[in-house]
Design a protein around this motif. Structure first.
Motif, PDB file in Angstrom:
ATOM      1  N   HIS A  15       0.826  -1.207   0.000  1.00  0.00           N
ATOM      2  CA  HIS A  15       0.000   0.000   0.000  1.00  0.00           C
ATOM      3  C   HIS A  15       0.862   1.261   0.000  1.00  0.00           C
ATOM      4  O   HIS A  15       0.421   2.312  -0.478  1.00  0.00           O
ATOM      5  CB  HIS A  15      -0.941   0.019   1.209  1.00  0.00           C
ATOM      6  N   ALA A  16       2.073   1.175   0.522  1.00  0.00           N
ATOM      7  CA  ALA A  16       2.971   2.327   0.523  1.00  0.00           C
ATOM      8  C   ALA A  16       3.855   2.370  -0.723  1.00  0.00           C
ATOM      9  O   ALA A  16       4.057   3.440  -1.301  1.00  0.00           O
ATOM     10  CB  ALA A  16       3.841   2.301   1.784  1.00  0.00           C
ATOM     11  N   THR A  17       4.365   1.220  -1.139  1.00  0.00           N
ATOM     12  CA  THR A  17       5.356   1.220  -2.219  1.00  0.00           C
ATOM     13  C   THR A  17       4.757   1.288  -3.624  1.00  0.00           C
ATOM     14  O   THR A  17       5.364   1.904  -4.509  1.00  0.00           O
ATOM     15  CB  THR A  17       6.281  -0.010  -2.122  1.00  0.00           C
ATOM     16  N   VAL A  18       3.613   0.676  -3.841  1.00  0.00           N
ATOM     17  CA  VAL A  18       3.038   0.685  -5.195  1.00  0.00           C
ATOM     18  C   VAL A  18       2.671   2.105  -5.639  1.00  0.00           C
ATOM     19  O   VAL A  18       3.034   2.508  -6.752  1.00  0.00           O
ATOM     20  CB  VAL A  18       1.845  -0.300  -5.316  1.00  0.00           C
ATOM     21  N   PRO A  19       1.992   2.914  -4.806  1.00  0.00           N
ATOM     22  CA  PRO A  19       1.732   4.298  -5.252  1.00  0.00           C
ATOM     23  C   PRO A  19       3.017   5.078  -5.522  1.00  0.00           C
ATOM     24  O   PRO A  19       3.071   5.856  -6.479  1.00  0.00           O
ATOM     25  CB  PRO A  19       0.959   4.907  -4.077  1.00  0.00           C
ATOM     26  N   LEU A  20       4.050   4.856  -4.714  1.00  0.00           N
ATOM     27  CA  LEU A  20       5.325   5.537  -4.966  1.00  0.00           C
ATOM     28  C   LEU A  20       5.906   5.117  -6.311  1.00  0.00           C
ATOM     29  O   LEU A  20       6.381   5.957  -7.077  1.00  0.00           O
ATOM     30  CB  LEU A  20       6.321   5.228  -3.844  1.00  0.00           C
ATOM     31  N   ALA A  21       5.875   3.829  -6.594  1.00  0.00           N
ATOM     32  CA  ALA A  21       6.416   3.327  -7.863  1.00  0.00           C
ATOM     33  C   ALA A  21       5.617   3.847  -9.054  1.00  0.00           C
ATOM     34  O   ALA A  21       6.192   4.254 -10.069  1.00  0.00           O
ATOM     35  CB  ALA A  21       6.429   1.801  -7.853  1.00  0.00           C
ATOM     36  N   VAL A  22       4.303   3.876  -8.932  1.00  0.00           N
ATOM     37  CA  VAL A  22       3.444   4.371 -10.019  1.00  0.00           C
ATOM     38  C   VAL A  22       3.720   5.858 -10.252  1.00  0.00           C
ATOM     39  O   VAL A  22       3.828   6.313 -11.394  1.00  0.00           O
ATOM     40  CB  VAL A  22       1.954   4.111  -9.717  1.00  0.00           C
ATOM     41  N   ALA A  23       3.864   6.618  -9.168  1.00  0.00           N
ATOM     42  CA  ALA A  23       4.149   8.045  -9.292  1.00  0.00           C
ATOM     43  C   ALA A  23       5.492   8.276  -9.995  1.00  0.00           C
ATOM     44  O   ALA A  23       5.592   9.126 -10.884  1.00  0.00           O
ATOM     45  CB  ALA A  23       4.152   8.705  -7.916  1.00  0.00           C
ATOM     46  N   LEU A  25       7.021   6.282 -12.031  1.00  0.00           N
ATOM     47  CA  LEU A  25       6.974   5.792 -13.406  1.00  0.00           C
ATOM     48  C   LEU A  25       6.181   6.711 -14.333  1.00  0.00           C
ATOM     49  O   LEU A  25       6.622   7.020 -15.442  1.00  0.00           O
ATOM     50  CB  LEU A  25       6.365   4.384 -13.419  1.00  0.00           C
ATOM     51  N   PHE A  26       5.018   7.175 -13.878  1.00  0.00           N
ATOM     52  CA  PHE A  26       4.121   7.925 -14.762  1.00  0.00           C
ATOM     53  C   PHE A  26       4.229   9.444 -14.636  1.00  0.00           C
ATOM     54  O   PHE A  26       3.860  10.160 -15.567  1.00  0.00           O
ATOM     55  CB  PHE A  26       2.670   7.494 -14.532  1.00  0.00           C
ATOM     56  N   ARG A  33       4.543  14.874  -5.370  1.00  0.00           N
ATOM     57  CA  ARG A  33       3.168  15.354  -5.197  1.00  0.00           C
ATOM     58  C   ARG A  33       2.160  14.270  -5.605  1.00  0.00           C
ATOM     59  O   ARG A  33       1.170  14.031  -4.914  1.00  0.00           O
ATOM     60  CB  ARG A  33       2.959  16.625  -6.013  1.00  0.00           C
ATOM     61  N   ALA A  34       2.430  13.604  -6.725  1.00  0.00           N
ATOM     62  CA  ALA A  34       1.549  12.530  -7.185  1.00  0.00           C
ATOM     63  C   ALA A  34       1.491  11.412  -6.150  1.00  0.00           C
ATOM     64  O   ALA A  34       0.414  10.894  -5.838  1.00  0.00           O
ATOM     65  CB  ALA A  34       2.032  11.982  -8.531  1.00  0.00           C
ATOM     66  N   ALA A  35       2.635  11.049  -5.597  1.00  0.00           N
ATOM     67  CA  ALA A  35       2.682   9.975  -4.603  1.00  0.00           C
ATOM     68  C   ALA A  35       1.891  10.345  -3.353  1.00  0.00           C
ATOM     69  O   ALA A  35       1.165   9.504  -2.805  1.00  0.00           O
ATOM     70  CB  ALA A  35       4.130   9.663  -4.245  1.00  0.00           C
ATOM     71  N   LEU A  36       2.002  11.581  -2.910  1.00  0.00           N
ATOM     72  CA  LEU A  36       1.239  12.001  -1.719  1.00  0.00           C
ATOM     73  C   LEU A  36      -0.259  11.906  -1.959  1.00  0.00           C
ATOM     74  O   LEU A  36      -1.011  11.451  -1.092  1.00  0.00           O
ATOM     75  CB  LEU A  36       1.636  13.422  -1.306  1.00  0.00           C
ATOM     76  N   TRP A  37      -0.700  12.344  -3.135  1.00  0.00           N
ATOM     77  CA  TRP A  37      -2.128  12.240  -3.452  1.00  0.00           C
ATOM     78  C   TRP A  37      -2.570  10.785  -3.538  1.00  0.00           C
ATOM     79  O   TRP A  37      -3.658  10.420  -3.090  1.00  0.00           O
ATOM     80  CB  TRP A  37      -2.457  12.981  -4.744  1.00  0.00           C
ATOM     81  N   MET A  38      -1.721   9.945  -4.121  1.00  0.00           N
ATOM     82  CA  MET A  38      -2.092   8.532  -4.228  1.00  0.00           C
ATOM     83  C   MET A  38      -2.070   7.850  -2.862  1.00  0.00           C
ATOM     84  O   MET A  38      -2.938   7.024  -2.566  1.00  0.00           O
ATOM     85  CB  MET A  38      -1.182   7.814  -5.213  1.00  0.00           C
TER      86      MET A  38
END
Length: 106
Positions: A15-23, A25-26, A33-38
């Protein structure tokens, strides 16, 4: 560590690492900022407070908790479409996907 505890720890780490990785990557230029929102997508777990018991290791949250039902999931998909809410909606969908994977592993 028993299997159930290990699964729960891995679930929380994802739950912590996947949003960071997606942010990263994309949205590499604005990944923080994207990671914090996710990561804010974790807020939907507030509905766990309505359950008794609040935490049940063998319970699938999809379809059980109000913010983990199909109408809510459709709303999260809609939030992922407009640019203004895309990061939050994406985070919510990632959260639901990880919870669904956890349900399959039970």
């Amino acid at each position: 560590m028993p299997e159930l505890e290990l699964r729960a720890v891995v679930h929380l780490l994802l739950h912590a690492t996947v949003p960071l990785a997606v942010a990263r990557l994309f949205w590499p230029a604005r990944w923080k900022r994207a990671a914090l929102w996710m990561l804010a997508g974790w807020a939907i777990d507030i509905d766990h407070l309505l359950a008794d018991p609040v935490y049940a290791p063998g319970r699938c949250s999809i379809g059980f908790h109000p913010l983990h039902t199909w109408p809510a999931i459709l709303a999260y998909g809609a939030l992922a479409i407009p640019q203004r809410t895309r990061w939050f909606g994406t985070g919510l969908l990632i959260h639901i996907a990880l919870d669904a994977i956890d349900c399959l592993m039970m």
